[in-house]
Structure formats: C-alpha cells, structure tokens
Design a protein around this motif. Structure first.
Motif, PDB file in Angstrom:
ATOM      1  N   VAL A  48       1.278 -17.868   2.978  1.00 53.96           N
ATOM      2  CA  VAL A  48       1.489 -16.353   3.101  1.00 53.96           C
ATOM      3  C   VAL A  48       2.590 -16.027   3.861  1.00 53.96           C
ATOM      4  N   ASN A  49       3.667 -17.062   4.026  1.00 49.64           N
ATOM      5  CA  ASN A  49       4.780 -16.733   4.785  1.00 49.64           C
ATOM      6  C   ASN A  49       5.626 -15.589   4.194  1.00 49.64           C
ATOM      7  N   GLY A  50       5.965 -14.656   5.066  1.00 51.24           N
ATOM      8  CA  GLY A  50       6.690 -13.599   4.886  1.00 51.24           C
ATOM      9  C   GLY A  50       5.879 -12.288   4.731  1.00 51.24           C
ATOM     10  N   LEU A  51       4.486 -12.293   4.647  1.00 53.35           N
ATOM     11  CA  LEU A  51       3.493 -11.515   4.576  1.00 53.35           C
ATOM     12  C   LEU A  51       3.138 -11.336   6.180  1.00 53.35           C
ATOM     13  N   SER A  52       2.934 -10.028   6.718  1.00 55.42           N
ATOM     14  CA  SER A  52       2.961  -9.660   8.109  1.00 55.42           C
ATOM     15  C   SER A  52       1.887  -8.634   8.069  1.00 55.42           C
ATOM     16  N   VAL A  53       1.192  -8.362   9.315  1.00 55.44           N
ATOM     17  CA  VAL A  53       0.382  -7.244   9.615  1.00 55.44           C
ATOM     18  C   VAL A  53       1.296  -6.021   9.595  1.00 55.44           C
ATOM     19  N   GLY A  54       0.731  -4.802   8.714  1.00 53.69           N
ATOM     20  CA  GLY A  54       1.690  -3.613   8.466  1.00 53.69           C
ATOM     21  C   GLY A  54       1.981  -3.505   6.898  1.00 53.69           C
ATOM     22  N   ALA A  55       2.206  -4.888   6.336  1.00 54.92           N
ATOM     23  CA  ALA A  55       2.776  -4.819   5.020  1.00 54.92           C
ATOM     24  C   ALA A  55       1.882  -3.749   4.133  1.00 54.92           C
ATOM     25  N   PRO A  56       2.623  -3.042   3.221  1.00 54.76           N
ATOM     26  CA  PRO A  56       1.861  -2.104   2.328  1.00 54.76           C
ATOM     27  C   PRO A  56       1.123  -2.850   1.393  1.00 54.76           C
ATOM     28  N   VAL A  57       0.082  -2.216   0.885  1.00 53.48           N
ATOM     29  CA  VAL A  57      -0.558  -2.688  -0.336  1.00 53.48           C
ATOM     30  C   VAL A  57      -0.644  -1.519  -1.283  1.00 53.48           C
ATOM     31  N   THR A  58       0.137  -2.148  -2.631  1.00 52.82           N
ATOM     32  CA  THR A  58       0.477  -1.173  -3.536  1.00 52.82           C
ATOM     33  C   THR A  58      -0.437  -1.435  -4.682  1.00 52.82           C
ATOM     34  N   MET A  59      -0.235  -0.023  -5.745  1.00 54.42           N
ATOM     35  CA  MET A  59      -0.859  -0.409  -6.776  1.00 54.42           C
ATOM     36  C   MET A  59      -0.060   0.669  -7.734  1.00 54.42           C
ATOM     37  N   ARG A  60       0.990  -0.306  -8.812  1.00 53.07           N
ATOM     38  CA  ARG A  60       1.677   0.266  -9.734  1.00 53.07           C
ATOM     39  C   ARG A  60       2.822   1.012  -8.959  1.00 53.07           C
ATOM     40  N   GLY A  61       3.178   0.641  -7.669  1.00 54.89           N
ATOM     41  CA  GLY A  61       4.220   1.265  -6.906  1.00 54.89           C
ATOM     42  C   GLY A  61       3.759   2.457  -5.947  1.00 54.89           C
ATOM     43  N   VAL A  62       2.476   2.646  -5.984  1.00 58.24           N
ATOM     44  CA  VAL A  62       2.000   3.492  -5.172  1.00 58.24           C
ATOM     45  C   VAL A  62       1.198   2.884  -3.946  1.00 58.24           C
ATOM     46  N   GLN A  63       1.617   3.257  -2.579  1.00 60.38           N
ATOM     47  CA  GLN A  63       0.709   2.560  -1.481  1.00 60.38           C
ATOM     48  C   GLN A  63      -0.558   3.200  -1.540  1.00 60.38           C
ATOM     49  N   VAL A  64      -1.431   2.208  -1.540  1.00 61.06           N
ATOM     50  CA  VAL A  64      -2.945   2.531  -1.402  1.00 61.06           C
ATOM     51  C   VAL A  64      -3.694   1.852  -0.237  1.00 61.06           C
ATOM     52  N   GLY A  65      -2.783   1.047   0.615  1.00 60.04           N
ATOM     53  CA  GLY A  65      -3.410   0.623   1.815  1.00 60.04           C
ATOM     54  C   GLY A  65      -2.457  -0.034   2.647  1.00 60.04           C
ATOM     55  N   ILE A  66      -2.911  -1.080   3.769  1.00 60.17           N
ATOM     56  CA  ILE A  66      -1.914  -1.607   4.564  1.00 60.17           C
ATOM     57  C   ILE A  66      -2.675  -2.834   5.151  1.00 60.17           C
ATOM     58  N   VAL A  67      -1.960  -3.969   5.269  1.00 62.08           N
ATOM     59  CA  VAL A  67      -2.283  -5.278   5.831  1.00 62.08           C
ATOM     60  C   VAL A  67      -2.776  -4.839   7.321  1.00 62.08           C
TER      61      VAL A  67
END
Length: 313
Positions: A48-67
């Motif tokens: 998961v190199n490159g994924l950090s806390v605070g990265a967005p969680v999206t669905m079809r381009g819409v942010q629906v959460g956060i790491v």
C-alpha cells in the motif's frame, strides 16, 4: 468593606458565554462533528505504498470517506502479511434509494458486497507524487474473501479487526494486475526471439540477391509508370470519340422517337391525318368516276367536242 459585584457585568458575561456556546455548536455541526459516520476496514495483501492516512475514499469520483488508520498484521503461522486499512465512511454523502431505514448498516454493506459486488481497490491519485486513494465500486461476479467477521457461517475469519467495523473486500489494483501479467511472460525467451529475428534480418540484408531484387523492382515500377502514362494518353482521345458517338446516338434515338410518334398517329383511325387522307381518297374516287363518265360520253358522242353538249330532241 468589599465592593459589591455589578449585576450588569455578570449578566454580560453570562450572555457572552451563552452566545459563544451557540457559535461553537454551529461551527462544530458545519464541520461534520455531528454527522453520522461509520468505520469500515479493508484487508490488503499487497503493498500500500503511496496510501496514507487522510487519503480520500471515493465512489465514481465522489468522496464518500477518508482513510483513518493503516496498520500491519504479520501472521507467523501462515507466513503472510496482511495490511488492514480502516476508513471512515460518510453516509451523508450518499442518497439511499430503496433501503429500509431500520436495516442495520452492516447488513446493508454485506448485501452490497455479496449481491451487487461492492469492492475496494487502490487507484493512483497522482503519477508524479505516487499517491494512492481508495476507490469503491461495483464489480459483479468477482471473487472476494472475508478476513474479518463477515462470514455467513459465523466464523470470525482469520484476522478479526473489530466486530463492529464493516469489512469491504478488495480486488487487485490495476498496477498489481499488470505486474501479474508481466510475470507470466518469459523475458529471457522473448529476448532470444528478438535476437534471432535481428540476426535473420541482418543476414537477409547482407545478401547480394536483395540488392538485385530491389533494382529489378525499381525497373518494374518505372515500366508500369510508363505504361500507365501511355495508356492515359491513348484513352483521352478515345474517350472524346466515344462521347461524340454517344451524342450522335442520342440524336438518332430522338429522330426514331419522332418517327414512332408519327407512325402511331397514322395508325390511329380517329387521328386528323387519317381523316384528311380518307377525305382525299373519296374526292379522288369521285373525280375518277366523273372522268370515266366523260370518257364514255365522248366515246359515244364524239361530236360533242365540236358542237358542245346540247339539249336532247
């Protein structure tokens, strides 16, 4: 003697504190502190190199959460490493349609996973920085595995992060799929094939027959070009003659059409031309009868030519 407190000042302090409390509540509510949120976990077996806390969680381009949290689980019994990634889901950013209000969120998520193919996948957020984000989408008919406690048989799974946290299965990222496909290629065999092809091309290029063939091809192309030019020079006058012949043929066809029209008029018994011809024929018949009558009279009475026609005695 101590100084008595001013009631007006105390009242102002109380009022100011009350107003400050209201402003704080409003700001906190706008910031999302009172919004409904749910945590869910995803178990990644790859990097998961490159994924950090605070990265967005999206669905079809819409942010629906956060790491929210990233950890690592090392299983010494199986010799594998699993990376749980906990994210915070914002239900307020999703408008549900056809969902029962009384249905638990965990049951809804399980239905989306098993019936509609909801999966999580790492995607590249920036090629330059190498940052990743989590993308949620529906991938029906794709295999999935529960690492936590979402199994139908009631098993808590291999790595139960938290019973209260929803688990979303993952599918390999596009980069991982590409790496797996490249692993199937035998690079050494490919290099040997390319080397053999290069040697064959070099051997063919050094053959004297190749130069002779190229020269013969140039001669053949020049001959074809000359023939095409000659044919073009001959076809232009021929096309002019054909055009004049077609013009003459068109005029002939016009005259034949006119003659056919005239013949049709003559063959019609009620046409004016036939009527005039019949009238003329009748007149010729009457004239012939008169001439015959005159001839008979002269034959019987030739003296008429001398004395003229008189009255009978």
């Amino acid at each position: 003697m101590s100084k008595q407190a001013n009631p007006a000042i105390i009242g102002l302090f109380v009022l100011g504190g009350f107003i400050l409390s209201i402003v704080t509540i409003v700001l906190l509510s706008k910031g999302g502190f009172f919004k409904e949120r749910h945590d869910f976990v995803m178990y990644f077996s790859g990097s998961v190199n490159g994924l950090s806390v605070g990265a967005p969680v999206t669905m079809r381009g819409v942010q629906v959460g956060i790491v929210k949290h990233i950890s690592l689980v090392q299983d010494f019994t199986r010799g594998e490493i699993i990376i749980p990634v906990v994210a915070e889901f914002y239900p307020g950013n999703v408008i549900p349609v056809g969902k029962k209000k009384t249905e638990p969120v965990k049951e809804t998520a399980k239905k989306l996973v098993e019936e509609f193919g909801l999966r999580a996948q790492l995607q590249t957020q920036s090629i330059i920085t190498g940052q990743f984000y989590v993308q949620l989408d529906f991938h029906p008919r794709t295999a999935y595995r529960y690492y936590g406690g979402n199994d139908d048989d009631g098993d808590d799974g291999d790595y139960d992060y938290d019973d209260k946290i929803i688990e979303i299965p993952i599918i390999p990222s596009t980069l991982e799929l590409l790496e797996k496909k490249l692993e199937k290629f035998e690079l050494s065999s490919l290099v040997e094939d390319l080397s053999s092809a290069a040697k064959a091309i070099s051997h063919l290029a050094n053959k004297p027959e190749l130069g002779q063939s190229i020269r013969e091809l140039e001669t053949t192309l020049a001959t074809i070009h000359s023939l095409a030019h000659s044919a073009d020079a001959r076809l232009i006058p021929l096309s002019n003659k054909v055009e004049r012949l077609l013009d003459g043929l068109q005029g002939t066809l016009s005259r034949i059409d006119t003659a056919a029209t005239n013949f049709k008029e003559l063959s019609d018994t009620e046409s004016p031309t036939i009527y005039k011809v019949n009238t003329a024929m009748d007149e010729l018949i009457r004239a012939a009868k008169s001439i015959r009558t005159l001839a008979d009279m002269l034959e019987n009475h030739p003296e008429v030519l001398i004395h003229g026609k008189g009255t009978g005695k």
